[in-house]
Design an enzyme around this catalytic site. Structure first.
Site, mmCIF file in Angstrom:
data_model
loop_
_atom_site.group_PDB
_atom_site.id
_atom_site.type_symbol
_atom_site.label_atom_id
_atom_site.label_comp_id
_atom_site.label_asym_id
_atom_site.label_seq_id
_atom_site.Cartn_x
_atom_site.Cartn_y
_atom_site.Cartn_z
ATOM 1 N N PHE A 213 1.758 -8.314 -4.426
ATOM 2 C CA PHE A 213 1.022 -7.053 -4.626
ATOM 3 C C PHE A 213 0.397 -6.566 -3.318
ATOM 4 O O PHE A 213 -0.723 -6.062 -3.310
ATOM 5 C CB PHE A 213 -0.086 -7.201 -5.692
ATOM 6 C CG PHE A 213 0.395 -7.692 -7.030
ATOM 7 C CD1 PHE A 213 1.603 -7.242 -7.551
ATOM 8 C CD2 PHE A 213 -0.360 -8.580 -7.777
ATOM 9 C CE1 PHE A 213 2.048 -7.678 -8.794
ATOM 10 C CE2 PHE A 213 0.076 -9.030 -9.019
ATOM 11 C CZ PHE A 213 1.285 -8.582 -9.521
ATOM 12 N N GLU B 287 -14.295 -2.092 -0.456
ATOM 13 C CA GLU B 287 -13.044 -1.740 -1.135
ATOM 14 C C GLU B 287 -13.332 -1.174 -2.523
ATOM 15 O O GLU B 287 -12.730 -0.194 -2.942
ATOM 16 C CB GLU B 287 -12.132 -2.968 -1.230
ATOM 17 C CG GLU B 287 -10.795 -2.649 -1.908
ATOM 18 C CD GLU B 287 -9.891 -3.865 -2.101
ATOM 19 O OE1 GLU B 287 -10.329 -5.001 -1.815
ATOM 20 O OE2 GLU B 287 -8.743 -3.664 -2.537
#
Lengths: 248, 383
Positions: B162, B246
């Site tokens: 990913f 993030e």
């Protein structure tokens, strides 16, 4: 060598223009305003000439109210070395602007005026030409390419028949057409730095200029709204419809 | 700097910056985004253009070629404007350095910053962050990719998955196990593309098509010890610090895409004629729009206040986890309502709402799933 770049604050090109109900003009209160796109092109060209070492100083000039400072800040973020704000709250007609720019041009001992060919608000397309006439200097309008070499400028103009190349002696007025360049993206550090540069303030009176009242706006009306389309069944119908409208 | 009348957090500089980003998006992204979505990757040229426009550098230290900003609101404006292209994959991949490069800037040596951060911020190279493994993502302390010291190199074995920008990345900020079990045995290595023993393969996804998401494989991959960011076995904290920012940026994306859904629905509801009148003349549609706007504004208020706190050096970890959940679930709800308003037009490829709807799930899963965020917040608050 000094270049003057005139920058006008206009309603942003993305804004849907609304005419005031009394027809006295267009709505500007609470509307997003920006630098005239043709003036951005003029600024970009000046900055490129400076980067190439053809000119040493770029003086951005605007005429208008307190909020015009934003337009000068944009010019400084582009890379103008100095900014002059001619403060005036009234209507500025092309001849007024031309007189003021001519006065600044003389005062600063500039060699070039680079201006947008027109402003997107009134589309007058007069100021640059008038400055050249008032100063009795050369003009090269609708520039699609500009090269400055010593005391001469070579300008490729976009004219109806195609491209025309002019060589003009400096001092001169050059007005920028749409395809002269693609203005750069202003970077955040340049935007931030531009906020701290002092702006020189002056007035029409200080420059010995009287406002012109050559043009009177009688009425402002919105363009007619698009009329309903007609569905045609065959190509023959289409051709007939076009012929009926004198289009084919 | 005077603030704008609409918000205490945004001033004229934010708005001037916004105008430049908007122009960049309209000129450099919108005309091409459908093509990049179909190609399932962004051209490298876009990174260079974005750097030339000064977009990749925002929020990074000057010593790395970045542009230091006084608050997170510049990043929020940047994300808000990039989101107008309606592609989450674009933001994920163009801005993948936003998670890959901060650890290098914070902890790296001057030489590492010059080698691995500066070229990325200049748009010449692409950075990616590789933490998640096939065996797990959020449980960072349990990661398995092993790096064994062999003279002046580490011998890396294992795999990552990913990984956003994983196919194109030149520099991969990679979490590896250099020590024993748990969080105290993790280091960060920058693994360069082309290192023998490093290979990768693309992953096909429900959304984020414009992003080249990849699995990475390391087989006796020799990485110089000089590529280790910070001290050996001290990587865990750097990774955790990264997560906070993030999550705020993922919440920003969720809000920004929800805003696009709302705006597209509003335009459509005004234009679309049904039963002889515009769609918006139906009470049921007006109520939908009002509910969308209410959720949108609540998320933005939540986002702005936490962005303000983080900008003032506070670390509201639990609150940021909950913000991410608030924003992502609001996006799911708003995108769903937008699809209902657009109807068939929203179901067609090429509609921004169609793409955003497909991309809601990546935000409730990636960067810490809803469930992980809730539990982390609870634990942080001593539940």
């Amino acid at each position: 060598m000094k270049a003057i770049v005139s920058v006008k604050r206009v309603v942003d090109y993305n804004v849907r223009i609304q005419v005031k109900p009394d027809g006295s003009g267009v709505v500007t209160d609470g509307v997003k305003m920006s630098m005239n796109p043709f003036d951005e092109i003029a600024m970009e060209e000046a900055v490129r000439l400076k980067e190439k070492g053809k000119i040493t100083e770029i003086i951005a000039v605007t005429i208008g109210g307190a909020k015009n400072e934003e337009t000068l800040r944009t010019a400084l973020a582009f890379g103008a070395t100095k900014a002059i704000h001619i403060k005036d709250e009234g209507e500025v007609q092309p001849l007024t602007a031309a007189r003021a720019l001519a006065a600044v041009f003389k005062k600063e001992g500039a060699s070039l005026l680079i201006a947008g060919k027109q402003a997107i608000d009134d589309d007058a397309n007069q100021t640059g030409q008038m400055v050249a006439a008032l100063l009795d200097i050369a003009q090269a309008t609708f520039a699609g390419k500009v090269d400055v070499d010593g005391n001469k400028a070579t300008v490729v103009r976009e004219v109806d028949a195609g491209l025309e190349t002019l060589e003009v002696d400096l001092p001169a007025v050059i007005t920028a057409d749409l395809r002269l360049n693609e203005p750069r993206y202003l970077k955040l550090p340049d935007i931030m730095k531009a906020k701290r540069i002092p702006i020189e303030a002056t007035t029409l009176a200080d420059l010995g200029v009287t406002a012109a009242a050559a043009v009177k706006t009688v009425k402002t009306v919105p363009p007619p709204s698009r009329s309903k389309g007609v569905m045609v069944k065959t190509v023959d119908d289409l051709v007939a419809a076009l012929k009926a409208k004198g289009l084919a | 700097m005077p603030v704008s009348a609409a918000s205490p957090f945004y001033n004229q500089e934010h708005e001037d910056f916004r105008a430049q980003v908007r122009r960049f998006v309209e000129r450099e992204i919108v005309p091409h985004i459908e093509r990049w979505e179909a190609a399932e990757e962004l051209p490298r040229e876009l990174h260079r253009k974005a750097a030339d426009a000064g977009l990749l550098q925002i929020g990074f230290p000057e010593r790395a070629g970045g542009v230091e900003v006084p608050d997170l609101f510049y990043m929020i404006v940047l994300t808000e404007e990039l989101a107008r292209a309606g592609s989450g994959g674009l933001i994920a991949s163009l801005m993948s350095h936003g998670i890959a490069t901060p650890p290098i800037c914070h902890t790296g040596s001057a030489e590492q910053i010059a080698r691995f951060a500066a070229p990325v911020l200049a748009g010449e190279k692409i950075g990616a962050l590789a933490i998640t493994e096939p065996s797990g993502g959020s449980d960072v302390a349990a990661l398995k990719t092993r790096a064994v010291r062999d003279g002046e190199h580490y011998l890396v074995n294992g795999s990552k998955t990913f990984i956003t920008s994983g196919m194109r990345a030149d520099y991969i900020t990679c979490a590896v196990r250099t020590g024993g079990e748990g969080m105290g045995g993790i280091s960060l290595l920058v693994i360069e593309a082309g290192t023998p023993g490093f290979s990768r393969s693309p992953l096909q996804k429900m959304g984020w098509w414009a992003s080249d998401t990849a699995s990475l494989y390391f087989q006796d991959c020799r990485v110089p010890v000089a590529n280790r960011i910070g001290a050996e076995n001290m990587g865990f904290m750097a990774i955790m610090m990264n997560f906070n920012q993030e999550r705020i940026m993922l919440a920003t994306q969720a809000w920004a895409f929800a805003k696009v859904c709302y705006e597209d629905s509003l335009i459509y509801a005004r234009e679309r004629q049904t039963f002889g009148k515009p769609l918006i003349r139906n009470q049921v549609i007006r109520h939908k729009l009002a509910d969308m706007k209410m959720r949108l504004d609540a998320v933005k208020a939540h986002l702005d206040i936490l962005a303000w706190r983080v900008s003032h050096k506070q670390m509201p970890v639990a609150e940021v986890c909950l913000l991410k959940n608030h924003a992502c679930t609001a996006l799911e709800w708003i995108a769903n309502e937008a699809m209902q308003i657009l109807g068939g037009a929203g179901y067609l490829r090429g509609s921004r709402v169609e793409r955003i709807y497909r991309e809601t799930k990546v935000l409730t899963i990636g960067g810490g799933s809803l469930e992980i965020m809730k539990d982390l917040a609870g634990k942080q608050m001593g539940y």
